[in-house]
Design an enzyme around this catalytic site. Sequence first.
Site, short mmCIF file in Angstrom:
data_model
loop_
_atom_site.label_atom_id
_atom_site.label_comp_id
_atom_site.label_asym_id
_atom_site.label_seq_id
_atom_site.Cartn_x
_atom_site.Cartn_y
_atom_site.Cartn_z
N LEU A 90 7.87 -1.46 -4.18
CA LEU A 90 7.88 -2.45 -3.10
C LEU A 90 6.48 -3.04 -3.11
O LEU A 90 5.50 -2.30 -3.28
CB LEU A 90 8.13 -1.78 -1.75
CG LEU A 90 9.56 -1.35 -1.43
CD1 LEU A 90 9.63 -0.70 -0.06
CD2 LEU A 90 10.54 -2.52 -1.51
N ASP A 91 6.36 -4.36 -2.93
CA ASP A 91 5.01 -4.92 -2.94
C ASP A 91 4.25 -4.47 -1.69
O ASP A 91 4.86 -3.98 -0.73
CB ASP A 91 5.03 -6.44 -3.12
CG ASP A 91 5.60 -7.17 -1.92
OD1 ASP A 91 5.04 -7.03 -0.83
OD2 ASP A 91 6.61 -7.88 -2.09
N GLY A 92 2.95 -4.64 -1.71
CA GLY A 92 2.10 -4.10 -0.64
C GLY A 92 2.52 -4.53 0.75
O GLY A 92 2.48 -3.74 1.70
#
Length: 235
Positions: free
Chosen positions: A101-103
């Site tokens: 999952l991106d930041g």
Amino acid sequence: MRLNKYIAQAGVCSRRKADELTLAGKVKINGAVCKTPGYDVMEGDVVVVDGKPVEAPEKPVYYALNKPAGFITTTSDEKDRPTVLSLLTDVTARVYPVGRLDGATRGLLLLTNDGDLSYHIAHPSQKVWKTYLATVSGYLSRDELWALRNGVDIGDKKKTAPAWVTVLKEKSDMTQLEIKICEGRNRQVRRMCKAVGHTVLDLQRTAIGDIKLGRLHEGTYRRLTPQEIEYLKNC
Ligand code: URA
């Protein structure tokens, strides 16, 4: 334990990949090349893959984490940003995230030390549907929704695969969408929405296949149930 299982459970790669590496002569046991994928690894055997010693596998464990925004999905970060692993305060096994999952994205992230399962779920051929709740700027026209559902050009070689997109709410110049995708391209939902002219203001993953985020509080985690583990192995 069979050599390919030993390598996969140690988190090096999938069983299939372990077989390939073994047949390619990249695996050594007690200093000698072993090209037998069915070799039965005994206690005390020293297994080396591609020049790197493989630690004896731990008992497989499986967790679901509700990732908050601001944590990155890697095991370590050279810029010292907090990683998802720092949230697993009482997990001693060497687990790692299944996919990414991106930041800035919140929500369901699976973590395991079972290399086989991890590669199985994350592999693009697997087509496990991931469900996201996306709050985007503005309102979407019928054409924009149609494009999201049928596939959009996000700058990769191929358009995105068909997706399930449902409008849940429209309020004060923003729209809440449920988006289900079966691919796992980098920042895919954000790029899909951008491709039709909308910025993602908030993004949360709520399910991976049949595994649901449910009421798990942000920043906390739970063990997967035996039924969930069985489901993931067979999906
Ligand atoms: N799509 C995104 O844009 N980000 C994620 O983290 C996952 C899917």
